[in-house]
Motif scaffolding. Structure first.
Motif, mmCIF file in Angstrom:
data_model
loop_
_atom_site.group_PDB
_atom_site.id
_atom_site.type_symbol
_atom_site.label_atom_id
_atom_site.label_comp_id
_atom_site.label_asym_id
_atom_site.label_seq_id
_atom_site.Cartn_x
_atom_site.Cartn_y
_atom_site.Cartn_z
ATOM 1 N N THR B 256 5.632 71.482 30.774
ATOM 2 C CA THR B 256 6.662 70.516 31.187
ATOM 3 C C THR B 256 6.529 69.234 30.381
ATOM 4 O OG1 THR B 256 6.339 71.389 33.388
ATOM 5 C CG2 THR B 256 7.721 69.426 33.180
ATOM 6 N N THR B 257 7.611 68.868 29.704
ATOM 7 C CA THR B 257 7.597 67.643 28.889
ATOM 8 C C THR B 257 8.783 66.797 29.290
ATOM 9 O OG1 THR B 257 9.079 68.325 27.117
ATOM 10 C CG2 THR B 257 6.809 69.132 26.988
ATOM 11 N N PRO B 258 8.804 65.532 28.852
ATOM 12 C CA PRO B 258 9.971 64.687 29.113
ATOM 13 C C PRO B 258 11.252 65.267 28.508
ATOM 14 C CG PRO B 258 8.132 63.364 28.332
ATOM 15 C CD PRO B 258 7.735 64.789 28.167
ATOM 16 N N HIS B 259 11.104 66.194 27.547
ATOM 17 C CA HIS B 259 12.263 66.813 26.908
ATOM 18 C C HIS B 259 12.718 68.062 27.645
ATOM 19 C CE1 HIS B 259 11.384 64.241 23.466
ATOM 20 N NE2 HIS B 259 10.132 64.590 23.648
ATOM 21 N N GLY B 260 11.981 68.433 28.687
ATOM 22 C CA GLY B 260 12.315 69.651 29.411
ATOM 23 C C GLY B 260 11.164 70.631 29.380
ATOM 24 N N GLN B 261 11.480 71.830 29.806
ATOM 25 C CA GLN B 261 10.466 72.879 29.922
ATOM 26 C C GLN B 261 10.387 73.683 28.634
ATOM 27 O OE1 GLN B 261 9.090 72.976 32.952
ATOM 28 N NE2 GLN B 261 7.975 74.907 33.058
ATOM 29 N N PHE B 262 9.163 73.829 28.059
ATOM 30 C CA PHE B 262 8.980 74.626 26.856
ATOM 31 C C PHE B 262 8.056 75.795 27.161
ATOM 32 C CE2 PHE B 262 9.440 70.521 24.218
ATOM 33 C CZ PHE B 262 10.809 70.657 24.195
ATOM 34 N N ARG B 263 8.129 76.804 26.281
ATOM 35 C CA ARG B 263 7.186 77.903 26.383
ATOM 36 C C ARG B 263 6.449 78.008 25.051
ATOM 37 N NH1 ARG B 263 7.173 83.359 27.081
ATOM 38 N NH2 ARG B 263 9.047 83.645 25.840
ATOM 39 N N ALA B 264 5.129 78.246 25.128
ATOM 40 C CA ALA B 264 4.345 78.321 23.894
ATOM 41 C C ALA B 264 3.071 79.087 24.143
ATOM 42 C CB ALA B 264 4.017 76.914 23.391
ATOM 43 N N ARG B 265 2.377 79.434 23.032
ATOM 44 C CA ARG B 265 1.070 80.068 23.164
ATOM 45 C C ARG B 265 0.108 79.050 23.773
ATOM 46 N NH1 ARG B 265 -1.312 81.026 18.298
ATOM 47 N NH2 ARG B 265 0.229 79.767 17.218
ATOM 48 N N LEU B 266 -0.815 79.557 24.591
ATOM 49 C CA LEU B 266 -1.775 78.651 25.219
ATOM 50 C C LEU B 266 -3.125 78.787 24.528
ATOM 51 C CD1 LEU B 266 -2.395 76.646 27.483
ATOM 52 C CD2 LEU B 266 -2.930 78.595 28.955
ATOM 53 N N GLY B 267 -3.582 77.700 23.939
ATOM 54 C CA GLY B 267 -4.906 77.704 23.294
ATOM 55 C C GLY B 267 -5.991 77.547 24.335
ATOM 56 N N ASP B 268 -7.239 77.474 23.859
ATOM 57 C CA ASP B 268 -8.383 77.331 24.755
ATOM 58 C C ASP B 268 -8.542 75.868 25.146
ATOM 59 O OD1 ASP B 268 -10.717 77.422 26.135
ATOM 60 O OD2 ASP B 268 -11.989 77.897 24.403
ATOM 61 N N LEU B 269 -8.020 75.512 26.302
ATOM 62 C CA LEU B 269 -8.075 74.107 26.715
ATOM 63 C C LEU B 269 -9.410 73.759 27.372
ATOM 64 C CD1 LEU B 269 -4.517 73.408 28.179
ATOM 65 C CD2 LEU B 269 -5.375 72.976 25.892
ATOM 66 N N SER B 270 -10.080 74.735 27.942
ATOM 67 C CA SER B 270 -11.333 74.520 28.676
ATOM 68 C C SER B 270 -11.254 73.299 29.593
ATOM 69 C CB SER B 270 -12.520 74.338 27.729
ATOM 70 O OG SER B 270 -12.416 75.160 26.622
ATOM 71 N N THR B 314 15.549 61.950 15.903
ATOM 72 C CA THR B 314 15.004 61.222 17.046
ATOM 73 C C THR B 314 15.528 61.867 18.319
ATOM 74 O OG1 THR B 314 15.323 59.280 15.664
ATOM 75 C CG2 THR B 314 14.646 58.893 17.929
ATOM 76 N N SER B 315 14.625 62.086 19.260
ATOM 77 C CA SER B 315 15.057 62.683 20.526
ATOM 78 C C SER B 315 15.579 61.591 21.454
ATOM 79 C CB SER B 315 13.878 63.400 21.186
ATOM 80 O OG SER B 315 13.017 62.433 21.753
ATOM 81 N N ASP B 316 16.107 61.984 22.607
ATOM 82 C CA ASP B 316 16.659 61.007 23.549
ATOM 83 C C ASP B 316 15.576 60.080 24.096
ATOM 84 O OD1 ASP B 316 19.013 62.178 23.046
ATOM 85 O OD2 ASP B 316 19.104 63.333 24.929
ATOM 86 N N THR B 317 14.318 60.572 24.097
ATOM 87 C CA THR B 317 13.239 59.717 24.592
ATOM 88 C C THR B 317 12.649 58.856 23.489
ATOM 89 O OG1 THR B 317 11.596 61.412 24.151
ATOM 90 C CG2 THR B 317 12.586 61.413 26.352
ATOM 91 N N GLY B 318 13.197 58.980 22.288
ATOM 92 C CA GLY B 318 12.726 58.136 21.189
ATOM 93 C C GLY B 318 11.641 58.769 20.342
ATOM 94 N N ALA B 319 11.289 60.034 20.611
ATOM 95 C CA ALA B 319 10.252 60.700 19.814
ATOM 96 C C ALA B 319 10.803 61.070 18.435
ATOM 97 C CB ALA B 319 9.777 61.960 20.534
ATOM 98 N N HIS B 320 9.941 60.905 17.402
ATOM 99 C CA HIS B 320 10.342 61.276 16.042
ATOM 100 C C HIS B 320 9.941 62.714 15.786
ATOM 101 C CE1 HIS B 320 11.630 57.307 14.910
ATOM 102 N NE2 HIS B 320 10.560 56.830 15.534
#
Ligand SMILES: Nc1ncnc2c1ncn2[C@@H]1O[C@H](COP(=O)(O)OP(=O)(O)OP(=O)(O)O)[C@@H](O)[C@H]1O
Ligand SMILES: [Mg+2]
Lengths: 232, 359
Positions: B256-270, B314-320
């Motif tokens: 979940t991000t400010p840009h909405g819901q994304f799907r991605a591979r999950l690395g080893d976060l430990s 630039t996204s709506d939240t100002g991210a480059h």
């Protein structure tokens, strides 16, 4: 133009040359070691050693001469055992004049050599080490050739300084014609006596000639070394 | 002859500062291994420990299986090539190259012959009698390599040897170095902060940050499957999204991000917080939203880079964000100021932790 010199003047000149040559040659190994230690090694007392080496440059030469007299005189704390055990003394001998000249010119020699050592990229020496050279071989084959101009410059500077040394010499070994009377002390003596001026003038001219010769020698040698560094 | 190198739990402290922290790596005989990392991360310190100029504070270094603790640099089967090359200025080229042989007492004729053979090998015939000052940067480089090869080291250690060269020559020497390594079969340990260099030349790369080795893998793996955000960002470019992992299953997660819901591979976060990383060349630009992983953006600039076209947005939240489109006519390049959608394949994006540093 050149006035004929009395025999004492010639004596003073040859003695000065002898004293300066010995002072320079005898202090060269210690000068090299000291310069190397100051340039490359980190050890407790580094600053103290540096100060000690430079002391004769800062102190009034008379004080240095007096300290030498205290240390190396017949009754001195180094001089007495030297005399008692080995029958060696520096007091009022030409060797004493050489010692005084060596001490006075030592800082100049060390400074020149130290600068040369500091200018050598330590990575050159490390490269030689990774190519299999043990430390002494590295020093002889890589370091020494690179610092040779500095050693030559240091030695000639020390020689020139020794030729001109007055205060410490006259205080330590006095001014005995034929024994401890060097070129500067002889000039001084000639100026004290009536009619001595022409001899003093002659010796002054000789001093200038010797100085120029030393300079030319140093220039010539360092030019040859520089030419080698630049690629023949 | 070439030897492997093992670092086992190697640490190096300078006073209270830990320059190398618990390095563990096993470099194979004949391998071209690079340490890659930013300035000050401890790369040179590792080389200096392997070559014997400094001893590890902790841990063991083995060369060819043999513990080399206490061995001086001249007693180790390694040759170190310095960043500034450190050629001997007073010796002609052939004497430079044969210096190590002279130290070993090899006679002059043999030394001369060997020097000329090596000059042949590094493609610099006829330079034997020149002086160092008469050579160009690239030629000096070759002499430094020849000089190191002359002692037939089992391991060559190279500390950013190409950094003084201009771009064209650097690229040429990359290939050259790699070829020399392949021809001689000597183990190369190569240090660089240039990711292009490390990826192009190496069998494997160890990426370092602040004294810690982050990842050891072959170049493709490093680039395609970085283990953390540091490796992902240091090696190549990335778009980074902050967010929170929601559902995780079968190596994939929704984020979940400010840009909405994304799907991605999950690395080893430990247990650590992760960010989502996706490379500019793995994004596409479309006029309408994609089915998933799609961000509405406004194009702020287009830069033409030759083989690709970079779209800065630039996204709506100002991210480059950046997208790279291949310059083969397959993609339609949007106009500056236009509103478009940037999207990416879940399999090409990864949720990764930040760097692995102590603490
Ligand atoms: N002799 C030393 N004394 C104290 N600190 C040192 C010493 N040598 C290196 N360091 C420190 O250790 C860290 C790692 O240094 P190192 O030279 O290994 O970095 P590097 O990765 O080679 O960097 P660069 O790419 O700039 O050459 C640096 O922060 C440096 O300041
Ligand atoms: Mg470095």
């Amino acid at each position: 133009m050149i006035p004929s010199l009395p025999p004492e003047a010639w004596q003073a000149l040859t003695l000065s040359l002898k004293v300066s040559l010995w002072a320079t040659l005898a202090s060269l190994p210690l000068g090299l070691l000291t310069a190397h230690a100051l340039a490359r090694w980190r050890f407790p007392g580094h600053g103290l050693l540096n100060g000690l080496v430079h002391l004769p440059l800062i102190l009034p030469p008379v004080v240095t001469g007096y300290l030498l007299l205290l240390a190396f005189g017949r009754q001195g704390w180094i001089g007495a055992p030297l005399w008692d055990w080995f029958g060696v003394t520096f007091a009022f001998r030409w060797t004493g004049a050489a010692l005084a000249a060596a001490v006075m010119s030592f800082p100049l020699m060390v400074r020149a050599i130290r600068l040369a050592i500091e200018a050598v990229d330590p990575r050159l020496e490390q490269a030689a080490a990774t190519l299999g050279a043990p430390a002494p071989v590295v020093w002889l084959t890589v370091t020494l050739p690179l610092i040779l101009p500095g050693i030559i410059a240091g030695a000639i500077l020390a020689f020139a300084k020794a030729m001109g040394e007055f205060g410490a010499t006259i205080t330590f070994v006095a001014n005995i014609p034929g024994q401890t009377q060097t070129l500067p002390t002889a000039i001084y003596s000639f100026l004290q006596i009536p009619d001595g001026e022409s001899a003093a003038w002659g010796l002054a001219l000789v001093s200038v000639a010797v100085a120029f010769l030393a300079l030319a020698l140093s220039e010539g040698l360092s030019r040859r070394v520089a030419a080698r560094i630049a690629g023949r | 002859m070439s030897a492997g190198i093992d670092l086992e739990n190697v640490c190096c402290d300078f006073g209270t500062f830990r320059a190398v922290d618990n390095a563990n790596v096993s470099i194979r005989p004949g391998e071209f291994f690079s340490f890659l990392g930013p300035s000050g991360c401890g790369k040179t310190t590792i080389l200096r420990m392997v070559s014997g100029f400094i001893e590890p504070t902790q841990g063991v270094i083995r060369i060819g299986g043999e513990d080399v603790r206490g061995k001086r640099p001249n007693q180790r089967p390694t040759a170190l090539i310095f960043q500034n090359l450190a050629l001997f200025p007073l010796m002609p080229i052939w004497e430079n190259i044969s210096f190590g042989l002279e130290v070993r007492g090899v006679d002059k004729a043999t030394r001369r012959k060997k020097a000329e053979d090596l000059l042949q090998l590094v493609d610099l015939p006829g330079a034997a009698d020149k002086m160092v000052s008469q050579l160009s940067g690239g030629q000096k480089q070759r002499v430094a390599i020849a000089r190191a090869l002359a002692v037939e080291p089992q391991v060559m250690l190279l500390d950013e040897p190409l950094s003084a060269l201009d771009l064209k020559l650097r690229q040429h020497m990359r290939a050259e170095l790699r070829a020399i390594q392949q021809r001689t079969g000597v183990t190369f340990i190569y240090i660089t902060h240039d990711q292009g260099e490390a990826l192009a030349m190496s069998d494997r790369v160890g990426v370092m940050s602040q004294g810690s080795i982050q990842q050891i893998a072959d170049p493709r793996e490093i680039y395609n499957n970085p283990v953390n955000g540091f490796v992902a960002s240091f090696v190549g470019e990335n778009n980074v999204f902050q967010g929170e992992v929601q559902h995780a299953a079968a190596g994939m997660a929704s984020f979940t991000t400010p840009h909405g819901q994304f799907r991605a591979r999950l690395g080893d976060l430990s247990g650590k917080i992760g960010k989502l990383y996706v490379r500019p060349e793995h994004t596409i630009i479309t006029a309408t939203p994609a089915a998933e992983n799609s961000v509405p953006v406004t194009v702020s600039d287009i830069s033409f880079e030759g083989s690709f076209i970079a779209v800065h947005a630039t996204s709506d939240t100002g991210a480059h964000l950046t997208s790279e489109l291949r310059n083969d006519g397959s993609a339609t390049v949007p106009e500056k100021g236009v509103r478009v959608h940037m999207s990416f394949d879940p399999a090409r994006a990864a949720i990764l932790p930040d760097a692995n540093v102590r603490g």
